[in-house]
Scaffold this motif. Sequence first.
Motif, PDB file in Angstrom:
ATOM      1  N   ARG A 121     -25.181 155.706  -5.417  1.00 44.05           N
ATOM      2  CA  ARG A 121     -23.954 155.537  -6.212  1.00 44.05           C
ATOM      3  C   ARG A 121     -23.555 156.837  -6.886  1.00 44.05           C
ATOM      4  O   ARG A 121     -22.367 157.179  -6.955  1.00 44.05           O
ATOM      5  CB  ARG A 121     -24.154 154.431  -7.245  1.00 44.05           C
ATOM      6  N   THR A 122     -24.530 157.581  -7.356  1.00 45.36           N
ATOM      7  CA  THR A 122     -24.244 158.869  -7.994  1.00 45.36           C
ATOM      8  C   THR A 122     -23.661 159.852  -6.984  1.00 45.36           C
ATOM      9  O   THR A 122     -22.687 160.556  -7.267  1.00 45.36           O
ATOM     10  CB  THR A 122     -25.516 159.453  -8.617  1.00 45.36           C
ATOM     11  N   ARG A 141     -22.092 159.115  -4.294  1.00 45.54           N
ATOM     12  CA  ARG A 141     -20.735 158.675  -3.937  1.00 45.54           C
ATOM     13  C   ARG A 141     -19.722 159.129  -4.970  1.00 45.54           C
ATOM     14  O   ARG A 141     -18.621 159.579  -4.625  1.00 45.54           O
ATOM     15  CB  ARG A 141     -20.703 157.158  -3.797  1.00 45.54           C
ATOM     16  N   LYS A 142     -20.077 159.000  -6.248  1.00 46.32           N
ATOM     17  CA  LYS A 142     -19.165 159.431  -7.305  1.00 46.32           C
ATOM     18  C   LYS A 142     -18.915 160.932  -7.231  1.00 46.32           C
ATOM     19  O   LYS A 142     -17.781 161.393  -7.387  1.00 46.32           O
ATOM     20  CB  LYS A 142     -19.732 159.054  -8.674  1.00 46.32           C
ATOM     21  N   ARG A 168     -16.666 161.757  -4.213  1.00 44.95           N
ATOM     22  CA  ARG A 168     -15.257 161.407  -4.412  1.00 44.95           C
ATOM     23  C   ARG A 168     -14.527 162.425  -5.277  1.00 44.95           C
ATOM     24  O   ARG A 168     -13.300 162.494  -5.232  1.00 44.95           O
ATOM     25  CB  ARG A 168     -15.156 160.021  -5.052  1.00 44.95           C
ATOM     26  N   THR A 169     -15.260 163.204  -6.072  1.00 42.08           N
ATOM     27  CA  THR A 169     -14.618 164.215  -6.916  1.00 42.08           C
ATOM     28  C   THR A 169     -14.430 165.545  -6.197  1.00 42.08           C
ATOM     29  O   THR A 169     -13.691 166.405  -6.670  1.00 42.08           O
ATOM     30  CB  THR A 169     -15.440 164.456  -8.195  1.00 42.08           C
TER      31      THR A 169
END
Length: 296
Positions: free
Chosen positions: A14-15, A17-18, A21-22
């Motif tokens: 999840r980290t 992925r975040k 996305r940035t």
Amino acid sequence: MADAATAGVRARIRTWRKVWRTTFPGRCVGRALDIQITDRMMALAAQAFLALMPLVIVLASAAPTAVGDGMLDWMRSRLGLRGETRTNVQDLTAATSEAGLTVVGCLLVLLSATSFSRALQRVYERAWVLTPGGLRSAWRPLAWIVGIVVYFVVIGLTVKVTHGGAALGVLRTLLVVAGSVALWWWTPFVLLSGRVRWRALVPTAVFTMAGTVVFGQLSARYVPHLLATNERRYGTIGVAFSIESWLVALFAVVIAATVLGAVVAQSAGRVGTWVRGVPDADGWHRTPRRGVGEAA
């Protein structure tokens, strides 16, 4: 222990992925997925084959001989049409010219071509995350078709006038590149109802021009062999399938360049600031005069 390890892996994913996305590539990929790039390039290819290419044939038959021949030469060089298929295209154009063109027929072809421009309009709106223009901008897809007609006529005249000789070949390349930049700079401005500043659209124009030029060079090398093979095996229907596949790949390039240009112009970093000309991340936005392009 196993549950804790699994939870830790999921948390790291999840980290990542975040963080992804940035990043610039992550935002481009995310925007492409948001606009459903696969469906869009298939739809644009189908509508271009069914609506836009007949418009080119009608133009080639209605235009003066020099312009019409230049348009067909340009199209054949891009697609690599040879042999029986090239003869069929020539016969089709000649038959259309001999049969004559009625005002009603031309209007029907012109209006049917707007299905393509409306689909392209939706791609630009989603790439820039803008709402549909509404009834006040309903005329813009038709205006784009008129503009593309002018573009095809100019290209046809350019190809015919600059035919022969190395110097004329260089001049033709420069004119075609300049025309491509102008087309892909003007296209999103019109179809987005003037809601994006001209300066912010420069990356889209340059990326699309570069992508289509490179794609055209690759097509000139590989597509003729593909067309000849399919024509030999399946006849003219095989050529139709090959052209449809070529259009799918072409619009994949166009949509990718559109997404890349939009993300660059909307970026908050130095490049985005330089492209927009203002540090504000929303500085790419333009308010049309008298509310043109706003939702009705």
